[in-house]
Enzyme design. Structure first.
Site, short mmCIF file in Angstrom:
data_model
loop_
_atom_site.label_atom_id
_atom_site.label_comp_id
_atom_site.label_asym_id
_atom_site.label_seq_id
_atom_site.Cartn_x
_atom_site.Cartn_y
_atom_site.Cartn_z
N GLU A 42 0.95 -1.04 -0.22
CA GLU A 42 0.00 0.07 -0.05
C GLU A 42 0.89 0.89 0.40
OE1 GLU A 42 -3.30 0.24 -0.32
OE2 GLU A 42 -3.77 -1.85 -0.67
N TYR A 125 -6.21 6.77 4.11
CA TYR A 125 -6.49 5.76 3.11
C TYR A 125 -5.63 4.94 3.18
CZ TYR A 125 -5.45 2.43 -1.30
OH TYR A 125 -5.47 1.74 -1.61
N ASP A 143 -9.78 5.70 -2.27
CA ASP A 143 -8.88 6.14 -2.73
C ASP A 143 -9.43 6.62 -3.60
OD1 ASP A 143 -9.19 4.15 -4.99
OD2 ASP A 143 -7.89 3.01 -5.16
N CYS A 195 -14.02 0.89 -14.55
CA CYS A 195 -14.80 1.62 -14.98
C CYS A 195 -13.56 2.81 -14.87
CB CYS A 195 -15.18 2.08 -13.64
SG CYS A 195 -16.29 3.61 -13.59
N CYS A 202 -18.24 0.16 -19.65
CA CYS A 202 -19.95 0.08 -19.54
C CYS A 202 -20.50 -1.04 -19.44
CB CYS A 202 -20.28 0.89 -19.32
SG CYS A 202 -19.91 2.79 -18.38
N CYS A 205 -19.46 -4.06 -16.85
CA CYS A 205 -19.75 -3.27 -15.98
C CYS A 205 -20.91 -4.07 -14.62
CB CYS A 205 -20.00 -2.08 -15.51
SG CYS A 205 -19.86 -1.22 -13.72
N CYS A 211 -25.74 2.60 -11.52
CA CYS A 211 -24.87 3.18 -12.31
C CYS A 211 -25.95 4.69 -12.86
CB CYS A 211 -23.65 3.38 -13.36
SG CYS A 211 -22.82 5.24 -13.39
#
Ligand code: SF4
Length: 344
Positions: A42, A125, A143, A195, A202, A205, A211
């Protein structure tokens, strides 16, 4: 949690179970989860892409397999191994954090977001990501991927910078209490493979039915862009000093601030407008025609190069260019060295 939020996370996790990316820091099963590995990945992933991080992560882990090993390493070795990842404050914080975990927490990372946030280099985060992924805590991980996805799901009309609170609220509503770590990683995977910033897929997705941007056919309008501020340019003179044996003068930068603790070629102050050089030593200085331009996150730097043969009894680190690999030289200094050595 609303019914819609429950079905959103259920659908996303169902997709994740079939399509999750295989990444070197991802555990294959719950027993395999290691907070040190999650933390290391991370920190490296802050401001750096997954393909770049992979090699560094594997090299770090091979060299320092535990937090105790990393804590015991000299800072110079860590900075050196970090070369090329940029944002060197992260490497210094990484090292300081490892030492704190060993000295204060007996080698075990704190499990709460609050405890993690108290460590060097761990912000909101990263604390949430480690708490969720390494310790299975219910933490809201936000994030850049999550921000982008949420601005599209809800068609948020203002730029991310001024919508952080709203985005966080939506993220909190959507985050399930179970499998928070998998959910966080599922959002990261959705953001990196479906995305995406420029051309979201899309049609593929798994959360398309939730959405609003998909319904309106305007996904790429979000996140709404901010007018970009121009980066300022700073100016520096770099002094390439060579002794009678062909060794070059280097010095270590102060540990605090930009490129802290790294090794550099002596330079003038970095000024906001061009200024005449103030040479560090009296010598027959030769102006080199090749200019070096380097871009940092907040400014460009234009470097003018000067070369001189000088006495070796001056208090610098003297190294032949073939030995430069032993030092933690930032990309800027490598560029300057290449330009100086190729100049006639
Ligand atoms: Fe992103 Fe398109 Fe999915 Fe909406 S439907 S979340 S814009 S990929």
């Amino acid at each position: 949690m609303t019914t819609q939020a429950t079905t959103f996370s259920r659908d996303l996790l169902h997709w994740y179970d079939q399509h999750s990316r295989t990444l070197p820091w991802r555990a294959k099963c719950d027993d395999d989860i290691n907070p040190y590995k999650v933390w290391l990945a991370e920190v490296m992933l802050q401001q750096t892409t997954v393909p770049t991080v992979k090699g560094y992560y594997e090299r770090f882990l091979a060299r320092w397999p535990t937090v105790e090993d990393l804590a015991a390493a000299p800072l110079d070795d860590v900075l050196h191994a970090w070369q090329g990842l940029g944002y060197y404050a992260r490497a210094r914080n990484l090292h300081a954090c490892a030492q704190e975990v060993v000295q204060t927490y007996n080698g075990c990372f704190p499990e709460t977001e609050e405890g993690l946030r108290a460590l060097k280099g761990i912000g909101d985060y990263t604390a949430a990501a480690i708490a969720a992924i390494a310790f299975g805590k219910h933490a809201v991980v936000v994030d850049g991927n999550v921000e982008r996805i949420i601005t599209r799901l809800y068609r948020i009309p203002s730029p991310v910078k001024s919508s952080k609170k709203q985005i966080y609220q939506y993220a909190r509503t959507l985050t399930p209490t179970e499998r928070s770590g998998d959910y966080a990683q599922a959002m990261m995977d959705l953001g990196s493979s479906i995305c995406t910033p420029r051309q979201p897929s899309c049609q593929h997705c798994p959360v398309q039915s939730y959405c609003q941007a998909y319904v309106h056919g305007d996904a790429t309008t979000y996140p709404v862009k901010m007018a970009k501020a121009e980066k300022p340019t700073r100016y520096a003179h770099m002094f390439w000093m060579v002794d009678s044996q062909g060794r070059v003068a280097l010095q270590q930068r102060a540990h605090q601030g930009l490129l802290g603790g790294m090794t550099e070629i002596p330079s003038s102050e970095w000024t906001l407008s061009p200024a005449p050089p103030i040479f560090p030593v009296a010598a027959a200085w030769q102006f080199l025609p090749s200019q070096v331009r380097h871009t940092f996150s907040h400014f460009h730097l234009e470097c003018t190069l000067h070369r001189a043969v000088v006495q070796e009894d001056m208090p610098y680190i003297w190294a032949h260019p073939t030995e430069f690999g032993k030092y933690a030289l930032p990309s800027l200094i490598k560029k300057v060295a290449r330009a100086a050595m190729s100049a006639k």
